[in-house]
Design an enzyme around this catalytic site. Structure first.
Site, PDB file in Angstrom:
ATOM      1  N   TYR A   1     -42.534  42.811  31.498  1.00 43.89           N
ATOM      2  CA  TYR A   1     -42.688  44.237  31.787  1.00 43.89           C
ATOM      3  C   TYR A   1     -43.821  44.395  32.796  1.00 43.89           C
ATOM      4  O   TYR A   1     -43.961  43.586  33.702  1.00 43.89           O
ATOM      5  CB  TYR A   1     -42.895  45.020  30.481  1.00 43.89           C
ATOM      6  CG  TYR A   1     -42.546  46.477  30.609  1.00 43.89           C
ATOM      7  CD1 TYR A   1     -41.301  46.883  31.099  1.00 43.89           C
ATOM      8  CD2 TYR A   1     -43.463  47.454  30.267  1.00 43.89           C
ATOM      9  CE1 TYR A   1     -40.976  48.218  31.241  1.00 43.89           C
ATOM     10  CE2 TYR A   1     -43.152  48.803  30.400  1.00 43.89           C
ATOM     11  CZ  TYR A   1     -41.908  49.170  30.891  1.00 43.89           C
ATOM     12  OH  TYR A   1     -41.607  50.493  31.042  1.00 43.89           O
TER      13      TYR A   1
ATOM     14  N   LYS B   1     -13.866  44.800  21.299  1.00 40.35           N
ATOM     15  CA  LYS B   1     -13.568  44.317  22.645  1.00 40.35           C
ATOM     16  C   LYS B   1     -14.789  43.620  23.238  1.00 40.35           C
ATOM     17  O   LYS B   1     -14.685  42.554  23.865  1.00 40.35           O
ATOM     18  CB  LYS B   1     -13.174  45.503  23.529  1.00 40.35           C
ATOM     19  CG  LYS B   1     -12.481  45.111  24.807  1.00 40.35           C
ATOM     20  CD  LYS B   1     -11.027  44.788  24.539  1.00 40.35           C
ATOM     21  CE  LYS B   1     -10.275  44.521  25.809  1.00 40.35           C
ATOM     22  NZ  LYS B   1      -8.827  44.457  25.574  1.00 40.35           N
TER      23      LYS B   1
END
Length: 397
Positions: free
Chosen positions: A46, A101
């Protein structure tokens, strides 16, 4: 008196149905691929380290593929209007399928996928939303969107974006059907060019199957809807059906499904309903019956086996399951691998040929298509699709 509401579980008990137990809390999660153990790790993952990467991408946008997950992540997008055999059940109720999926993408193709269920059925709103989301993804898998809207949505998104847009209900089904049909023909000493096929169902899957069979060199194919054969003389056709009528039915057949099945080499069912046994009995010798409606095939396998040399269904409890999971993970993996701008007909046919080739010496009436659990499937499809993308000029690396 109000009807009693039956809940799958009580407040403090797991449901008796194991499907509910498996789905509790959802079927997927996000995991980090880098450690964040201390201040040094944090400063790289970060701020301030991330700013250097962001600046580099701003200066050279193509670096996004190297320094983010964009090139290996797909959006699985639905509006919940055509979910499995359930129909229009809405976006929230579609989420278990979209999660499923996504985990199939990961399990079978090594592709990360994010389910996105949209609370709109408006074509323009769906397109605008996906276009605005597109910078985060390397491709978009459209899923369970009802016809004929799905055709326009896919076409307009592909025109607007330079990443692969793939409506799996259309093209995944078509790819696996073509692969199985190639091997069925081979098993009986024929080629696609020797076959006349009849497709029951002129929705998303039926039209895509017809297109890929024509592109692959089928002898002839007639598409049937509720009014009978889709042909150029009909005045009730939608634009999509009119287009497919121009490409198919070179024999100029008219009439009902039962009429055109007489003497046909192939029946492909993607419509539901029941085809009378007497119609199947009039098909050609050594015919093929691919009855793919779920959970009830248009022709029961016991009936089909009386007349057909090869029988396939969409179910996992019978041989020769036409299962989209054989296609879409590898197709997207191959497209993402070469940063393809789209998925072409040539790439789909290459995927089908790769699937068909895997059966090899194991080819039999009970095995014209590999198992979804065959570990060779995704690598073979990935390689074939990547090579086809380069050959067709849509690959960027």
């Amino acid at each position: 008196m109000a009807a009693e509401i039956i809940s799958p579980r009580s407040i403090d008990q797991e449901p008796l149905d194991p499907a509910f137990a498996l789905h509790r809390g959802g079927k997927m999660e996000i995991r980090a691929t880098v450690p964040v153990r201390d201040a040094d790790d944090l400063s790289l993952a970060y701020t301030p380290g991330v700013a250097r990467v962001c600046t580099a991408i701003a200066e050279q946008p193509e670096l996004v593929h190297d320094y983010t997950w964009k090139s290996k992540v797909v959006a699985v997008v639905t509006d919940g209007t055509a979910v499995l055999g359930l129909g229009d059940i809405g976006p929230e109720a579609s989420l278990p399928v979209m999660e499923g999926k996504a985990i199939l993408f990961k399990q079978f193709g090594g592709v990360d996928a994010v389910p996105i269920a949209l609370d709109t059925k408006d074509v323009d709103e769906i397109i605008e939303t996906v276009v605005r989301l597109a910078p985060s993804f390397g491709g978009v898998n459209l899923e369970d969107i009802s016809a004929p809207r799905c055709f326009e949505i896919e076409r307009r998104l592909q025109e607007a974006l330079d990443i692969p847009i793939f409506h799996d209900d259309q093209h995944g089904t078509a790819v696996v059907t073509l692969a199985a049909l190639r091997n069925a023909a081979k098993l009986t000493g024929r080629t696609l060019a020797d076959l006349r096929a009849v497709i029951s169902g002129a929705g998303a899957a039926g039209i895509a199957i017809a297109k890929i069979l024509v592109g692959a060199g089928i002898g002839d194919v007639a598409l049937c809807d509720r009014q009978g054969v889709v042909h150029v003389g009909r005045t009730d056709l939608t634009d999509v059906k009119r287009e497919i009528a121009e490409l198919t039915n070179r024999g100029g057949l008219t009439g009902s499904l039962a009429d055109v099945l007489e003497g046909a080499d192939v029946f492909i069912g993607v419509s539901g309903g029941t085809v009378p046994e007497e119609a199947v009995a009039k098909m050609a010798k050594d015919c093929f019956v691919f009855a793919m409606a779920n959970p009830n095939p248009e022709v029961h396998p016991d009936v089909a086996h009386k007349y057909a040399a090869v029988v396939a269904t969409g179910r996992s409890d019978y041989p020769n399951q036409i299962n989209n999971v054989l296609a879409f993970p590898g197709i997207f993996a191959g497209a993402l691998q070469v940063r393809a701008s789209r998925i072409t007909e040539g790439m789909k046919i290459a995927a089908a040929d790769a699937l068909a080739g895997l059966v090899g010496e194991e080819l039999s009436a009970a095995q014209v298509i590999p198992s979804p659990f065959d570990e060779r499937v995704a690598p073979a499809v990935t390689k074939a699709v990547a090579e086809a993308a380069r050959a067709e000029g849509v690959a960027r690396i």
